[in-house]
Design an enzyme around this catalytic site. Structure first.
Site: not given
Length: 502
Positions: A176, A295
């Site tokens: 991320e 995720e």
């Protein structure tokens, strides 16, 4: 029942979406909350191995047949020095873990997690730190894990008691990195350049590895999908997958709208595919980029209590969402969405596996148990191996707050040609009424009905606890097969698995 509440599916063995990579049913263990300490590892637990791994948890992981587990993060990896987690445990430092503001004692590290993965019969998806570190630390870690011997880092591993290399195949290039919350947050150009050069170095150490570049942290990021385009502009020929992350929640209490959120997920995947294919065209490349949805889950129940946790403890309970029956329905729908994109989405990880937004929960010193979301995850992982088929669906629809034309019927179909098995996954989103369904399987006229599994509950907010399993499936579904047509009535808000075989 009116005609309006009738649906039909046609299934044909020639309508192939793509082969399902078993890694589509992966999960995730981050050094966060009680995922590691108190989750997979509890040294003093009566059911733990000599190394401290809870065997009751391992048995539940094996029941899920989890093929790969992403490790060690997550946000945590962006300030993690992997060297802190190897060598004699007594000599490992306790460090401030910045992502979740806890103390990381480093009792568990790379080698121990490799040991746990073997016990759990799963593979490791390893992540490298591209937040505070870069090329050097990443290539050293690949050498430590995957090189046989005769070099500094491989011989260090051998001195730590691991003569055989771990041979980790799948590696994430950071986590991320588009997120301002990330330690070492970068622009797309900064990340793309670093990811490219790190990828090149890692593949020089071990050319057999596969690499996952960071896509956007979620579809609502202001930089989405420009982040993907810029990152791939740098990395396209050196990486094998692009990651997607997304979490869902029913904060408003609007169940009809909540169960439609997978339409949003479908658009997210299609947008990322389109962006990948644009860069492919731009570069005149022959390579097709695959996706790693590494995720995904429901995450919102614990948000308030997580804000009240005192910093700098060791493994405090964080992100311990207690899942409802309606959450299990959405998880089933998420998994079906992934199956319908099996041609491009080759890996995915339910985040996470134990205690932290997880299908498996534990009591310290006590029992482990299955949350509501355990069941659809298990069903799709166990029965969803083979080829994903495109069902032709006719279903009544509804409108909700954020979505129009939401089909009451959600479905995915998997054909395991080798085992001669056909599995049909079904969700009835209707909050009030059952749904009459006819399924044309004349293409599989030699198959017989084996089982109709149903997960249903009159209480959408029902939960499972250590003492009570309020939500669990049964095999008393009403499906019948006659002359190439399955007839069934799907009860309101229900998850269904219809299994056929020779």
């Amino acid at each position: 029942m009116t005609d309006q509440k009738k649906a039909k599916i046609t299934i044909d063995r020639e309508f192939k979406i793509g082969e399902i990579d078993k890694r589509l049913y992966g999960s995730f263990i981050e050094h966060l909350g009680r995922a590691v300490y108190g989750g997979i590892y509890e040294l003093d637990h009566p059911e733990s191995t000599e190394q401290g791994f809870r065997t009751d948890v391992i048995e539940l992981v094996k029941e899920l047949q989890v093929p790969i587990v992403r490790y060690p993060g997550g946000n945590m990896v962006s300030a993690y020095n992997w060297e802190d987690g190897v060598g004699p445990v007594s000599q490992r430092p306790k460090k401030l873990e910045l992502a979740w503001r806890v103390i990381e004692p480093n009792y568990i590290g790379t080698n121990e997690f490799a040991d746990w993965a073997k016990l759990a019969q799963t593979e490791v998806m390893m992540a490298v730190n591209l937040g505070t570190r870069g090329i050097d630390a990443a290539r050293n870690l690949v050498e430590y894990c995957n090189h046989p011997s005769g070099s500094y880092w491989s011989d260090l591993r051998r001195s730590h008691g691991y003569k055989q290399p771990h041979a980790f195949k799948t590696w994430c290039l950071g986590n991320e990195m588009d997120g301002p919350w990330q330690v070492g947050h970068k622009t797309a150009d900064e990340y793309g350049r670093l990811a490219l050069e790190t990828a090149k170095a890692m593949k020089l150490v071990d050319p057999t590895i596969e690499l996952v570049a960071c896509g956007s942290s979620n579809a609502n990021m202001p930089t989405f999908p420009e982040w993907e385009a810029t990152t791939l502009d740098h990395t396209y020929e050196e990486v094998d997958y692009l990651s997607l992350h997304q979490y869902y929640g029913n904060r408003s209490g609007d169940t009809a709208n909540y169960l439609a959120k997978t339409l949003e997920m479908d658009d997210f995947i299609k947008t990322v595919i389109a962006t990948c294919d644009y860069i492919k065209a731009k570069k005149r490349s022959k390579k097709t980029m695959h996706l790693s949805f590494d995720e995904w889950n429901v995450w919102f129940h614990s948000n308030q209590q997580d804000q009240e946790i005192e910093p700098w403890g060791i493994a405090p309970p964080q992100l311990e969402d207690v899942y409802t029956f309606e959450d299990a329905l959405l998880v089933g729908s998420i998994l079906m969405t992934l199956l319908r994109h099996a041609d491009r989405v080759k890996m995915a990880c339910m985040a996470q596996l134990v205690n932290v937004i997880a299908p498996i929960m534990t009591e310290t010193g006590g029992s482990a148990w299955k949350q509501t979301i355990f069941y659809p995850y298990m069903h799709v992982s166990v029965f969803g191996r083979g080829t994903s088929l495109q069902p032709v669906v006719s279903s009544p629809k509804y409108d909700s707050k954020d979505f129009t034309d939401v089909p009451y019927l959600d479905s995915a179909v998997v054909w395991n040609e080798e085992k001669e098995e056909l599995t049909i996954f079904l969700l009835n989103r209707d909050l009030e009424e059952s749904l009459d369904l006819n399924i044309d399987i004349r293409s599989f006229s030699d198959y017989r009905l084996k089982e109709h599994i149903v997960l249903e509950n009159d209480n959408l907010k029902a939960v499972n606890t250590v003492n009570q399993t309020a939500v669990k499936p049964h095999s008393n579904g009403n499906a019948s097969l006659d002359a190439g047509t399955i007839s069934t009535q799907l009860s309101k808000t229900s998850w269904n698995v219809i299994r056929l075989g020779k």
